[in-house]
Design a protein around this motif. Structure first.
Motif, PDB file in Angstrom:
ATOM      1  N   GLY A  15     -31.539  -7.718   6.830  1.00 25.02           N
ATOM      2  CA  GLY A  15     -30.986  -6.386   6.647  1.00 25.02           C
ATOM      3  C   GLY A  15     -30.932  -5.580   7.931  1.00 25.02           C
ATOM      4  O   GLY A  15     -31.255  -6.079   9.020  1.00 25.02           O
ATOM      5  N   SER A  16     -30.500  -4.334   7.792  1.00 27.35           N
ATOM      6  CA  SER A  16     -30.331  -3.440   8.933  1.00 27.35           C
ATOM      7  C   SER A  16     -31.031  -2.109   8.688  1.00 27.35           C
ATOM      8  O   SER A  16     -31.239  -1.704   7.536  1.00 27.35           O
ATOM      9  N   LEU A  17     -31.330  -1.465   9.791  1.00 28.67           N
ATOM     10  CA  LEU A  17     -31.984  -0.159   9.731  1.00 28.67           C
ATOM     11  C   LEU A  17     -31.653   0.572  11.027  1.00 28.67           C
ATOM     12  O   LEU A  17     -31.516  -0.067  12.082  1.00 28.67           O
ATOM     13  N   ARG A  18     -31.520   1.880  10.945  1.00 25.97           N
ATOM     14  CA  ARG A  18     -31.291   2.660  12.154  1.00 25.97           C
ATOM     15  C   ARG A  18     -32.399   3.700  12.312  1.00 25.97           C
ATOM     16  O   ARG A  18     -32.613   4.522  11.410  1.00 25.97           O
ATOM     17  N   LEU A  19     -33.061   3.654  13.441  1.00 27.32           N
ATOM     18  CA  LEU A  19     -34.071   4.642  13.777  1.00 27.32           C
ATOM     19  C   LEU A  19     -33.455   5.715  14.652  1.00 27.32           C
ATOM     20  O   LEU A  19     -32.557   5.438  15.450  1.00 27.32           O
ATOM     21  N   SER A  20     -33.953   6.925  14.503  1.00 25.75           N
ATOM     22  CA  SER A  20     -33.488   8.044  15.306  1.00 25.75           C
ATOM     23  C   SER A  20     -34.666   8.661  16.039  1.00 25.75           C
ATOM     24  O   SER A  20     -35.791   8.688  15.521  1.00 25.75           O
ATOM     25  N   CYS A  21     -34.389   9.182  17.211  1.00 22.23           N
ATOM     26  CA  CYS A  21     -35.401   9.877  17.998  1.00 22.23           C
ATOM     27  C   CYS A  21     -34.773  11.165  18.507  1.00 22.23           C
ATOM     28  O   CYS A  21     -33.901  11.133  19.381  1.00 22.23           O
ATOM     29  N   ALA A  22     -35.180  12.280  17.933  1.00 23.08           N
ATOM     30  CA  ALA A  22     -34.646  13.575  18.327  1.00 23.08           C
ATOM     31  C   ALA A  22     -35.502  14.148  19.449  1.00 23.08           C
ATOM     32  O   ALA A  22     -36.732  14.235  19.308  1.00 23.08           O
ATOM     33  N   THR A  90     -41.598  -6.414  11.815  1.00 30.01           N
ATOM     34  CA  THR A  90     -42.447  -5.439  11.144  1.00 30.01           C
ATOM     35  C   THR A  90     -43.446  -4.831  12.121  1.00 30.01           C
ATOM     36  O   THR A  90     -44.182  -5.555  12.796  1.00 30.01           O
ATOM     37  N   ALA A  91     -43.436  -3.508  12.204  1.00 33.78           N
ATOM     38  CA  ALA A  91     -44.305  -2.804  13.149  1.00 33.78           C
ATOM     39  C   ALA A  91     -44.106  -1.308  12.975  1.00 33.78           C
ATOM     40  O   ALA A  91     -43.195  -0.870  12.273  1.00 33.78           O
ATOM     41  N   VAL A  92     -44.964  -0.561  13.624  1.00 36.29           N
ATOM     42  CA  VAL A  92     -44.726   0.869  13.793  1.00 36.29           C
ATOM     43  C   VAL A  92     -43.891   1.032  15.060  1.00 36.29           C
ATOM     44  O   VAL A  92     -44.262   0.515  16.121  1.00 36.29           O
ATOM     45  N   TYR A  93     -42.781   1.705  14.938  1.00 35.24           N
ATOM     46  CA  TYR A  93     -41.868   1.900  16.056  1.00 35.24           C
ATOM     47  C   TYR A  93     -42.032   3.308  16.621  1.00 35.24           C
ATOM     48  O   TYR A  93     -42.102   4.294  15.869  1.00 35.24           O
ATOM     49  N   TYR A  94     -42.078   3.384  17.942  1.00 36.39           N
ATOM     50  CA  TYR A  94     -42.243   4.647  18.647  1.00 36.39           C
ATOM     51  C   TYR A  94     -41.091   4.850  19.625  1.00 36.39           C
ATOM     52  O   TYR A  94     -40.645   3.899  20.267  1.00 36.39           O
ATOM     53  N   CYS A  95     -40.651   6.091  19.755  1.00 37.05           N
ATOM     54  CA  CYS A  95     -39.752   6.397  20.859  1.00 37.05           C
ATOM     55  C   CYS A  95     -40.568   7.046  21.968  1.00 37.05           C
ATOM     56  O   CYS A  95     -41.603   7.668  21.710  1.00 37.05           O
ATOM     57  N   SER A 101     -36.715   4.967  35.899  1.00 32.16           N
ATOM     58  CA  SER A 101     -36.060   3.802  35.310  1.00 32.16           C
ATOM     59  C   SER A 101     -36.557   3.491  33.893  1.00 32.16           C
ATOM     60  O   SER A 101     -37.740   3.613  33.601  1.00 32.16           O
ATOM     61  N   PRO A 102     -35.630   3.048  33.017  1.00 32.49           N
ATOM     62  CA  PRO A 102     -36.049   2.608  31.681  1.00 32.49           C
ATOM     63  C   PRO A 102     -36.538   1.167  31.671  1.00 32.49           C
ATOM     64  O   PRO A 102     -37.054   0.681  30.670  1.00 32.49           O
ATOM     65  N   LYS A 103     -36.356   0.467  32.796  1.00 36.30           N
ATOM     66  CA  LYS A 103     -36.719  -0.940  32.871  1.00 36.30           C
ATOM     67  C   LYS A 103     -38.195  -1.071  33.233  1.00 36.30           C
ATOM     68  O   LYS A 103     -38.567  -1.698  34.233  1.00 36.30           O
ATOM     69  N   VAL A 104     -39.010  -0.440  32.407  1.00 37.90           N
ATOM     70  CA  VAL A 104     -40.455  -0.423  32.600  1.00 37.90           C
ATOM     71  C   VAL A 104     -41.068  -0.852  31.283  1.00 37.90           C
ATOM     72  O   VAL A 104     -40.949  -0.150  30.273  1.00 37.90           O
ATOM     73  N   TYR A 105     -41.701  -2.000  31.275  1.00 37.89           N
ATOM     74  CA  TYR A 105     -42.114  -2.593  30.017  1.00 37.89           C
ATOM     75  C   TYR A 105     -43.550  -2.275  29.613  1.00 37.89           C
ATOM     76  O   TYR A 105     -43.956  -2.564  28.486  1.00 37.89           O
ATOM     77  N   GLU A 106     -44.306  -1.698  30.513  1.00 35.00           N
ATOM     78  CA  GLU A 106     -45.690  -1.358  30.214  1.00 35.00           C
ATOM     79  C   GLU A 106     -45.740   0.029  29.587  1.00 35.00           C
ATOM     80  O   GLU A 106     -45.343   1.014  30.203  1.00 35.00           O
ATOM     81  N   TYR A 107     -46.261   0.111  28.389  1.00 36.80           N
ATOM     82  CA  TYR A 107     -46.208   1.367  27.653  1.00 36.80           C
ATOM     83  C   TYR A 107     -46.995   2.476  28.347  1.00 36.80           C
ATOM     84  O   TYR A 107     -46.681   3.662  28.187  1.00 36.80           O
ATOM     85  N   LYS A 108     -48.003   2.123  29.139  1.00 36.30           N
ATOM     86  CA  LYS A 108     -48.814   3.145  29.804  1.00 36.30           C
ATOM     87  C   LYS A 108     -48.009   3.914  30.845  1.00 36.30           C
ATOM     88  O   LYS A 108     -48.436   4.973  31.305  1.00 36.30           O
ATOM     89  N   ASN A 109     -46.864   3.384  31.231  1.00 34.03           N
ATOM     90  CA  ASN A 109     -46.037   4.049  32.231  1.00 34.03           C
ATOM     91  C   ASN A 109     -44.984   4.959  31.616  1.00 34.03           C
ATOM     92  O   ASN A 109     -44.103   5.443  32.320  1.00 34.03           O
ATOM     93  N   TRP A 110     -45.063   5.158  30.319  1.00 32.98           N
ATOM     94  CA  TRP A 110     -44.184   6.097  29.642  1.00 32.98           C
ATOM     95  C   TRP A 110     -45.020   7.312  29.259  1.00 32.98           C
ATOM     96  O   TRP A 110     -46.032   7.182  28.589  1.00 32.98           O
ATOM     97  N   GLY A 111     -44.549   8.503  29.667  1.00 32.44           N
ATOM     98  CA  GLY A 111     -45.399   9.676  29.561  1.00 32.44           C
ATOM     99  C   GLY A 111     -45.273  10.469  28.283  1.00 32.44           C
ATOM    100  O   GLY A 111     -46.219  11.166  27.888  1.00 32.44           O
ATOM    101  N   ARG A 112     -44.135  10.403  27.631  1.00 31.83           N
ATOM    102  CA  ARG A 112     -43.906  11.194  26.424  1.00 31.83           C
ATOM    103  C   ARG A 112     -43.682  10.283  25.231  1.00 31.83           C
ATOM    104  O   ARG A 112     -42.947   9.299  25.343  1.00 31.83           O
ATOM    105  N   TRP A 113     -44.297  10.643  24.119  1.00 35.63           N
ATOM    106  CA  TRP A 113     -44.210   9.807  22.927  1.00 35.63           C
ATOM    107  C   TRP A 113     -43.936  10.638  21.693  1.00 35.63           C
ATOM    108  O   TRP A 113     -44.446  11.759  21.551  1.00 35.63           O
ATOM    109  N   GLY A 114     -43.145  10.069  20.801  1.00 39.57           N
ATOM    110  CA  GLY A 114     -42.991  10.641  19.485  1.00 39.57           C
ATOM    111  C   GLY A 114     -43.971   9.995  18.531  1.00 39.57           C
ATOM    112  O   GLY A 114     -44.656   9.022  18.877  1.00 39.57           O
TER     113      GLY A 114
END
Length: 123
Positions: A15-22, A90-95, A101-114
């Motif tokens: 199936g399909s699903l669309r997530l949104s991040c405002a 299956t997981a909890v998805y976060y924006c 750059s967005p080409k940073v795969y380590e989550y600790k290098n992302w400063g803002r989270w929903g």
């Protein structure tokens, strides 16, 4: 910038699903937006990312060809379109957002989270 993610749910395999991040607050053009996920007992995993401006997108190998990250500047919203879903998605998805750059795969290098939104793929 503040982020609010929503759109998760229960979906059948295939199936399909669309997530949104405002996003709200001051959004700099040099910001990047990303999606991560965390399955039970596992670390945060990079799923997809893109700059707030520009067209380059980046995906984890596990979702390439199935997931698409897009944005609507007028709505200050980033989307994650998920197709051909598998139980292992299956997981909890976060924006998330970061300066640079967005080409940073380590989550600790992302400063803002929903807050996370649960996606469950099961029959």
């Amino acid at each position: 910038v503040q982020l609010q993610a929503f759109g998760g749910g229960l979906v059948l395999p295939g199936g399909s699903l669309r997530l949104s991040c405002a996003a709200s607050g001051r959004i700099l053009s040099s910001y990047s937006m990303g999606w991560f996920r965390q399955a039970p007992g596992k670390e945060h995993e990079f799923v997809a990312g893109r700059r707030w401006t520009g067209d380059n997108t980046y995906y984890a190998d596990s979702v390439k060809g199935r997931f698409t990250v897009s944005r609507d500047n007028a709505k200050s919203t980033v989307y994650l379109e998920m197709n051909s879903l598998k139980p292992e998605d299956t997981a909890v998805y976060y924006c998330a957002a970061r300066y640079g750059s967005p080409k940073v795969y380590e989550y600790k290098n992302w400063g803002r989270w929903g807050q996370g939104t649960q996606v469950t793929v099961s029959s």
